[in-house]
Design a protein around this motif. Sequence first.
Motif, PDB file in Angstrom:
ATOM      1  N   SER A 102     -10.722   7.070  10.749  1.00 16.38           N
ATOM      2  CA  SER A 102     -11.320   8.400  10.823  1.00 16.38           C
ATOM      3  C   SER A 102     -10.747   9.199  11.986  1.00 16.38           C
ATOM      4  O   SER A 102     -10.764  10.416  11.992  1.00 16.38           O
ATOM      5  CB  SER A 102     -12.847   8.275  10.975  1.00 16.38           C
ATOM      6  OG  SER A 102     -13.157   7.512  12.132  1.00 16.38           O
ATOM      7  N   VAL A 103     -10.251   8.520  12.998  1.00 13.98           N
ATOM      8  CA  VAL A 103      -9.655   9.184  14.147  1.00 13.98           C
ATOM      9  C   VAL A 103      -8.186   8.767  14.217  1.00 13.98           C
ATOM     10  O   VAL A 103      -7.861   7.588  14.136  1.00 13.98           O
ATOM     11  CB  VAL A 103     -10.377   8.787  15.452  1.00 13.98           C
ATOM     12  CG1 VAL A 103      -9.709   9.477  16.633  1.00 13.98           C
ATOM     13  CG2 VAL A 103     -11.852   9.153  15.375  1.00 13.98           C
ATOM     14  N   ALA A 104      -7.313   9.767  14.376  1.00 15.62           N
ATOM     15  CA  ALA A 104      -5.888   9.485  14.419  1.00 15.62           C
ATOM     16  C   ALA A 104      -5.549   8.613  15.618  1.00 15.62           C
ATOM     17  O   ALA A 104      -6.047   8.821  16.722  1.00 15.62           O
ATOM     18  CB  ALA A 104      -5.101  10.790  14.486  1.00 15.62           C
ATOM     19  N   SER A 105      -4.697   7.616  15.401  1.00 17.20           N
ATOM     20  CA  SER A 105      -4.285   6.710  16.466  1.00 17.20           C
ATOM     21  C   SER A 105      -2.812   6.923  16.760  1.00 17.20           C
ATOM     22  O   SER A 105      -2.028   7.286  15.882  1.00 17.20           O
ATOM     23  CB  SER A 105      -4.540   5.260  16.041  1.00 17.20           C
ATOM     24  OG  SER A 105      -3.978   4.367  16.975  1.00 17.20           O
ATOM     25  N   ASP A 106      -2.436   6.692  18.032  1.00 16.83           N
ATOM     26  CA  ASP A 106      -1.025   6.788  18.399  1.00 16.83           C
ATOM     27  C   ASP A 106      -0.252   5.551  17.967  1.00 16.83           C
ATOM     28  O   ASP A 106       0.970   5.524  18.051  1.00 16.83           O
ATOM     29  CB  ASP A 106      -0.890   6.973  19.915  1.00 16.83           C
ATOM     30  CG  ASP A 106      -1.277   8.381  20.346  1.00 16.83           C
ATOM     31  OD1 ASP A 106      -1.153   9.303  19.518  1.00 16.83           O
ATOM     32  OD2 ASP A 106      -1.711   8.543  21.498  1.00 16.83           O
ATOM     33  N   VAL A 107      -0.952   4.515  17.537  1.00 15.65           N
ATOM     34  CA  VAL A 107      -0.317   3.295  17.045  1.00 15.65           C
ATOM     35  C   VAL A 107      -0.503   3.221  15.535  1.00 15.65           C
ATOM     36  O   VAL A 107      -1.625   3.313  15.029  1.00 15.65           O
ATOM     37  CB  VAL A 107      -0.919   2.043  17.718  1.00 15.65           C
ATOM     38  CG1 VAL A 107      -0.274   0.784  17.159  1.00 15.65           C
ATOM     39  CG2 VAL A 107      -0.747   2.112  19.227  1.00 15.65           C
ATOM     40  N   LEU A 108       0.600   3.064  14.838  1.00 11.94           N
ATOM     41  CA  LEU A 108       0.575   3.002  13.383  1.00 11.94           C
ATOM     42  C   LEU A 108       0.900   1.594  12.915  1.00 11.94           C
ATOM     43  O   LEU A 108       1.600   0.835  13.588  1.00 11.94           O
ATOM     44  CB  LEU A 108       1.593   3.984  12.792  1.00 11.94           C
ATOM     45  CG  LEU A 108       1.531   5.432  13.278  1.00 11.94           C
ATOM     46  CD1 LEU A 108       2.666   6.234  12.658  1.00 11.94           C
ATOM     47  CD2 LEU A 108       0.189   6.059  12.953  1.00 11.94           C
ATOM     48  N   GLU A 109       0.385   1.266  11.746  1.00 10.62           N
ATOM     49  CA  GLU A 109       0.686  -0.030  11.127  1.00 10.62           C
ATOM     50  C   GLU A 109       1.569   0.207   9.917  1.00 10.62           C
ATOM     51  O   GLU A 109       1.295   1.082   9.091  1.00 10.62           O
ATOM     52  CB  GLU A 109      -0.589  -0.739  10.706  1.00 10.62           C
ATOM     53  CG  GLU A 109      -0.324  -2.121  10.093  1.00 10.62           C
ATOM     54  CD  GLU A 109      -1.591  -2.817   9.642  1.00 10.62           C
ATOM     55  OE1 GLU A 109      -1.482  -3.921   9.066  1.00 10.62           O
ATOM     56  OE2 GLU A 109      -2.680  -2.246   9.857  1.00 10.62           O
ATOM     57  N   LEU A 110       2.644  -0.583   9.824  1.00 11.34           N
ATOM     58  CA  LEU A 110       3.551  -0.483   8.683  1.00 11.34           C
ATOM     59  C   LEU A 110       3.264  -1.591   7.692  1.00 11.34           C
ATOM     60  O   LEU A 110       2.942  -2.717   8.074  1.00 11.34           O
ATOM     61  CB  LEU A 110       5.012  -0.566   9.137  1.00 11.34           C
ATOM     62  CG  LEU A 110       5.552   0.630   9.902  1.00 11.34           C
ATOM     63  CD1 LEU A 110       5.810   0.256  11.340  1.00 11.34           C
ATOM     64  CD2 LEU A 110       6.811   1.165   9.265  1.00 11.34           C
ATOM     65  N   GLN A 111       3.423  -1.269   6.432  1.00  5.78           N
ATOM     66  CA  GLN A 111       3.181  -2.257   5.380  1.00  5.78           C
ATOM     67  C   GLN A 111       4.244  -3.342   5.397  1.00  5.78           C
ATOM     68  O   GLN A 111       3.962  -4.516   5.181  1.00  5.78           O
ATOM     69  CB  GLN A 111       3.164  -1.554   4.018  1.00  5.78           C
ATOM     70  CG  GLN A 111       2.834  -2.460   2.851  1.00  5.78           C
ATOM     71  CD  GLN A 111       2.881  -1.715   1.526  1.00  5.78           C
ATOM     72  OE1 GLN A 111       3.846  -1.016   1.240  1.00  5.78           O
ATOM     73  NE2 GLN A 111       1.820  -1.835   0.742  1.00  5.78           N
ATOM     74  N   GLY A 112       5.496  -2.966   5.654  1.00  4.71           N
ATOM     75  CA  GLY A 112       6.585  -3.931   5.691  1.00  4.71           C
ATOM     76  C   GLY A 112       6.966  -4.424   4.300  1.00  4.71           C
ATOM     77  O   GLY A 112       6.549  -3.887   3.281  1.00  4.71           O
ATOM     78  N   PHE A 113       7.742  -5.499   4.288  1.00  2.00           N
ATOM     79  CA  PHE A 113       8.151  -6.121   3.030  1.00  2.00           C
ATOM     80  C   PHE A 113       7.165  -7.215   2.653  1.00  2.00           C
ATOM     81  O   PHE A 113       6.770  -8.023   3.491  1.00  2.00           O
ATOM     82  CB  PHE A 113       9.559  -6.718   3.147  1.00  2.00           C
ATOM     83  CG  PHE A 113      10.664  -5.705   3.131  1.00  2.00           C
ATOM     84  CD1 PHE A 113      11.131  -5.185   1.935  1.00  2.00           C
ATOM     85  CD2 PHE A 113      11.234  -5.270   4.320  1.00  2.00           C
ATOM     86  CE1 PHE A 113      12.144  -4.257   1.929  1.00  2.00           C
ATOM     87  CE2 PHE A 113      12.246  -4.335   4.315  1.00  2.00           C
ATOM     88  CZ  PHE A 113      12.703  -3.828   3.119  1.00  2.00           C
ATOM     89  N   ASP A 114       6.792  -7.237   1.411  1.00  2.00           N
ATOM     90  CA  ASP A 114       5.885  -8.274   0.911  1.00  2.00           C
ATOM     91  C   ASP A 114       6.725  -9.441   0.415  1.00  2.00           C
ATOM     92  O   ASP A 114       7.146  -9.489  -0.743  1.00  2.00           O
ATOM     93  CB  ASP A 114       5.017  -7.698  -0.217  1.00  2.00           C
ATOM     94  CG  ASP A 114       3.961  -8.694  -0.687  1.00  2.00           C
ATOM     95  OD1 ASP A 114       3.700  -9.663   0.061  1.00  2.00           O
ATOM     96  OD2 ASP A 114       3.408  -8.508  -1.789  1.00  2.00           O
ATOM     97  N   ILE A 115       7.002 -10.403   1.316  1.00  2.00           N
ATOM     98  CA  ILE A 115       7.869 -11.524   0.973  1.00  2.00           C
ATOM     99  C   ILE A 115       7.150 -12.841   1.231  1.00  2.00           C
ATOM    100  O   ILE A 115       6.262 -12.939   2.077  1.00  2.00           O
ATOM    101  CB  ILE A 115       9.175 -11.485   1.791  1.00  2.00           C
ATOM    102  CG1 ILE A 115       8.874 -11.425   3.292  1.00  2.00           C
ATOM    103  CG2 ILE A 115      10.046 -10.316   1.375  1.00  2.00           C
ATOM    104  CD1 ILE A 115      10.100 -11.478   4.164  1.00  2.00           C
ATOM    105  N   SER A 116       7.556 -13.870   0.509  1.00  2.00           N
ATOM    106  CA  SER A 116       6.982 -15.199   0.690  1.00  2.00           C
ATOM    107  C   SER A 116       7.477 -15.803   2.007  1.00  2.00           C
ATOM    108  O   SER A 116       8.588 -15.494   2.452  1.00  2.00           O
ATOM    109  CB  SER A 116       7.378 -16.109  -0.475  1.00  2.00           C
ATOM    110  OG  SER A 116       6.943 -15.562  -1.700  1.00  2.00           O
TER     111      SER A 116
END
Length: 312
Positions: A6-20
């Motif tokens: 709900s509040v913007a953060s200066d740290v973002l999370e990336l989904q990345g590659f979905d690998i085994s």
Amino acid sequence: MEKNASVASDVLELQGFDISPEFTYPLFFLLLLVYLSLLFSNIGVLALIIMEKSLHQPMYFLFCNLSVNDVIGNTALLPQVMAHVLSTKRFITYNQCVAQAFHSHTFGSASHLILIIMAIDRYVAICHPLRYSSIMTGRTVVGLSVVVWGVSLVLVSVLLGLTVRLSRCRSFIQNAYCDNPSLFKLSCEDVSINNIYGLVFTVLLFTCSIGGIVITYMRIALICWIKKNKELNNRALQTCASHLLLYLIMLWSGFLTITLHRFPNYPDLRKIAHILFHVVPANLNPVIYGLQTKSLRVKIVEILQRKKVIPF
């Protein structure tokens, strides 16, 4: 971290590659090998052109633009991607994300524009060989290079400027890297202007790129057909075929990346296409433009012989 904060953060999370898990290290070392290969080849050819005075010619100086662009563009992308392949927590600050997106889009636009001026150089060399030295002067080469980088930086600055003005209501990027669409999707505001400018930017770039390549190649083909000179035809075929192959690879991988942003059901394909857009041309450029160019190839062989890497 929640995917919709709900509040913007200066740290973002990336989904990345979905690998085994079993493919984590093979993928990491594959990317590392590709990255080291493009660094070695591009920096090596760049250093050779700078050090060898006999290679201080317009064609090679234009090629330097391509090598510099490949090194910067991939350095902004691959190390972070490799780090996130090994990590289950993929975080990046907003400023770092914007910087990566800026370098990525500058890389893409500059790649197209550099190939246009290289095609023009080949057209002058093949169709007007007697006037080549008077047309492609040092001043002309510098001017063309400045135009390429200036246009790329201005277009991308406006593109990212329209995005950073938006407020953010999310902190999760559904991608393995940062680019402009991923950034403005963090906002809950109306992003119509971003979509419109992005579309205009893409259409303008692709129209200039495709149009410039088609016009120069058609003129070269016409001159070869009119003169019916076997030596001229062979020179044109050797130069233009490799240039066109590389351009088509870059064009379709870039087009696929842009198109797949409109189809969220294929996220992995989009990520792979974007990586290929960066690494494939960057690894092929030194081979296609370096080793197939006689003067540069001769210098490489001379250096190897001096170091006794290969026998005389």
